[in-house]
Design a protein around this motif. Structure first.
Motif, mmCIF file in Angstrom:
data_model
loop_
_atom_site.group_PDB
_atom_site.id
_atom_site.type_symbol
_atom_site.label_atom_id
_atom_site.label_comp_id
_atom_site.label_asym_id
_atom_site.label_seq_id
_atom_site.Cartn_x
_atom_site.Cartn_y
_atom_site.Cartn_z
ATOM 1 N N VAL A 43 -25.774 7.966 24.131
ATOM 2 C CA VAL A 43 -25.141 7.693 25.416
ATOM 3 C C VAL A 43 -24.041 6.666 25.200
ATOM 4 N N GLU A 44 -22.844 6.954 25.694
ATOM 5 C CA GLU A 44 -21.701 6.069 25.482
ATOM 6 C C GLU A 44 -21.289 5.431 26.805
ATOM 7 N N PRO A 45 -21.265 4.074 26.887
ATOM 8 C CA PRO A 45 -20.873 3.410 28.136
ATOM 9 C C PRO A 45 -19.357 3.262 28.264
ATOM 10 N N LEU A 46 -18.928 3.154 29.505
ATOM 11 C CA LEU A 46 -17.529 2.933 29.838
ATOM 12 C C LEU A 46 -17.492 1.902 30.959
ATOM 13 N N VAL B 228 -20.457 0.503 35.505
ATOM 14 C CA VAL B 228 -20.605 0.992 34.133
ATOM 15 C C VAL B 228 -20.869 2.491 34.236
ATOM 16 N N SER B 229 -19.971 3.289 33.680
ATOM 17 C CA SER B 229 -20.180 4.730 33.613
ATOM 18 C C SER B 229 -20.741 5.080 32.244
ATOM 19 N N LEU B 230 -21.318 6.255 32.130
ATOM 20 C CA LEU B 230 -21.812 6.676 30.824
ATOM 21 C C LEU B 230 -21.726 8.180 30.670
ATOM 22 N N ILE B 231 -21.485 8.581 29.451
ATOM 23 C CA ILE B 231 -21.467 10.000 29.079
ATOM 24 C C ILE B 231 -22.567 10.222 28.067
ATOM 25 N N GLU B 232 -23.404 11.226 28.317
ATOM 26 C CA GLU B 232 -24.510 11.482 27.392
ATOM 27 C C GLU B 232 -24.163 12.674 26.496
ATOM 28 N N TYR B 233 -24.468 12.503 25.201
ATOM 29 C CA TYR B 233 -24.169 13.522 24.203
ATOM 30 C C TYR B 233 -25.437 14.169 23.644
ATOM 31 N N SER B 234 -26.595 13.824 24.201
ATOM 32 C CA SER B 234 -27.860 14.296 23.629
ATOM 33 C C SER B 234 -28.127 15.757 23.927
ATOM 34 N N GLY B 235 -27.483 16.278 24.979
ATOM 35 C CA GLY B 235 -27.718 17.657 25.367
ATOM 36 C C GLY B 235 -28.858 17.836 26.346
ATOM 37 N N VAL B 236 -29.554 16.756 26.694
ATOM 38 C CA VAL B 236 -30.675 16.881 27.626
ATOM 39 C C VAL B 236 -30.202 17.042 29.067
ATOM 40 N N GLY B 237 -28.946 16.682 29.342
ATOM 41 C CA GLY B 237 -28.398 16.813 30.681
ATOM 42 C C GLY B 237 -28.407 15.514 31.455
ATOM 43 N N ALA B 238 -27.491 15.431 32.427
ATOM 44 C CA ALA B 238 -27.333 14.198 33.201
ATOM 45 C C ALA B 238 -28.567 13.873 34.034
ATOM 46 N N GLU B 239 -29.215 14.876 34.597
ATOM 47 C CA GLU B 239 -30.372 14.601 35.448
ATOM 48 C C GLU B 239 -31.548 14.042 34.652
ATOM 49 N N THR C 122 -13.542 0.588 26.626
ATOM 50 C CA THR C 122 -14.504 1.242 25.748
ATOM 51 C C THR C 122 -14.414 0.622 24.357
ATOM 52 N N SER C 123 -15.511 0.668 23.628
ATOM 53 C CA SER C 123 -15.497 0.237 22.223
ATOM 54 C C SER C 123 -15.527 1.448 21.299
ATOM 55 N N SER C 124 -15.407 2.646 21.873
ATOM 56 C CA SER C 124 -15.439 3.891 21.104
ATOM 57 C C SER C 124 -14.041 4.491 20.994
ATOM 58 N N ARG C 125 -13.569 4.672 19.781
ATOM 59 C CA ARG C 125 -12.270 5.309 19.575
ATOM 60 C C ARG C 125 -12.262 6.729 20.139
ATOM 61 N N ASP D 109 -27.192 -3.357 28.773
ATOM 62 C CA ASP D 109 -28.428 -3.434 27.994
ATOM 63 C C ASP D 109 -29.243 -2.154 28.136
ATOM 64 N N ALA D 110 -29.324 -1.630 29.370
ATOM 65 C CA ALA D 110 -30.098 -0.418 29.613
ATOM 66 C C ALA D 110 -29.487 0.780 28.896
ATOM 67 N N VAL D 111 -28.171 0.898 28.966
ATOM 68 C CA VAL D 111 -27.493 2.011 28.294
ATOM 69 C C VAL D 111 -27.653 1.912 26.781
ATOM 70 N N ALA D 112 -27.600 0.689 26.244
ATOM 71 C CA ALA D 112 -27.727 0.488 24.797
ATOM 72 C C ALA D 112 -29.092 0.922 24.277
ATOM 73 N N ALA D 113 -30.084 0.938 25.167
ATOM 74 C CA ALA D 113 -31.438 1.326 24.758
ATOM 75 C C ALA D 113 -31.627 2.836 24.715
#
Length: 263
Positions: free
Chosen positions: A100-103, A146-157, A112-115, A92-96
């Motif tokens: 950001v893509e959860p694994l 639950v792992s996640l990869i962020e694609y926003s470019g803001v960085g993991a921190e 994953t639900s992402s191809r 739920d938190a990741v979906a908000a």
């Protein structure tokens, strides 16, 4: 006397091309001759790590999933998973969060639900055992995090600062790589897993060497008198270790081991 050596994988024992440091496999039989155990400690799944070591997998013990799963010679030594309520809170938190893509990570596969995510992690660079599903909700068997990869470019921190307050008290969050973060159970981390093995094998921190480069390696440093952060680690991580090794791209783990043991 050194009896235990523990190394992170990505950014530490592996170079930036995801290759094992040259000369490492030549070290394994020499370590075994001296009665020294070598352990890999990673946030990655066990099947992926098993592929990295191929025929040498029986010569190392594996701490996978940031300490939630430990395997030696094909035998499961330890496992601690998350329950459905904890997993749902994380999802739920990741979906908000945007971009950001959860694994969902389990003992022997990841969901994953992402191809795109499926194809990325199943590719030879990572060789993850993957499952493509319609939804991550409802999957609970042997799930570690639950792992996640962020694609926003803001960085993991920056992503960490936003996501951490949204998680329940019994769930932690750690930066595990560039653009990658991992949730997990409170108290479950690589350092606790190293402590488990030290107790099991009757080995003290004074007899232990550890190597790491990311925030998910920091707890390991307190379990070893010889704690090494890689030169390529961020300053906050380097400050937590007693020593700094060279770069992962220069085979620094192998070089330090040879120096310490006069090999």
């Amino acid at each position: 006397m050194i009896k235990l050596i523990v190394s992170d994988m990505d950014g530490t024992l592996l170079n930036d091309e995801k290759k094992i440091a040259p000369g490492f496999y030549d070290l394994l039989p020499r370590l075994k001759e001296r009665g020294i155990r070598f352990v890999v400690a990673s946030g990655r799944q066990y099947p992926s790590l098993k592929q990295d070591f191929a025929e040498h997998i029986r010569d190392v013990a594996v701490i996978a999933e940031n300490g939630a799963f430990i395997v030696e010679d094909g035998r499961e030594l330890y496992f601690r998973g998350m329950n459905e309520k904890q997993l749902n809170c994380c999802l739920d938190a990741v979906a908000a969060m945007p971009e950001v893509e959860p694994l969902l990570c389990a003992k022997y596969c990841a969901y994953t639900s992402s191809r795109e995510m499926y194809e990325l992690l199943a590719a030879p660079k990572f060789h993850y055992e993957m499952r493509l599903v319609d939804s991550l909700y409802g999957i609970t068997k042997d799930v570690t995090k639950v792992s996640l990869i962020e694609y926003s470019g803001v960085g993991a921190e920056a992503c960490y600062q936003k996501l951490a307050p949204m998680l329940p008290e019994d769930v932690t969050l750690v930066v595990s790589g560039d653009g990658c973060l991992d949730t997990g159970l409170k108290g479950v981390h690589k350092g606790a897993a190293v402590a488990q093995l030290q107790k099991m094998w009757n080995i003290t921190p004074e007899e232990t060497v550890v190597f790491g480069d990311q925030f998910n390696d920091v707890e390991m440093f307190s379990q070893a008198a010889y704690s090494y952060a890689m030169e390529n680690a961020v300053p906050q991580v380097r400050r937590q270790a007693r020593f700094v090794a060279g770069s992962n791209n220069d085979g620094a783990v192998v070089k330090v081991i040879r120096e310490l043991l006069a090999l």
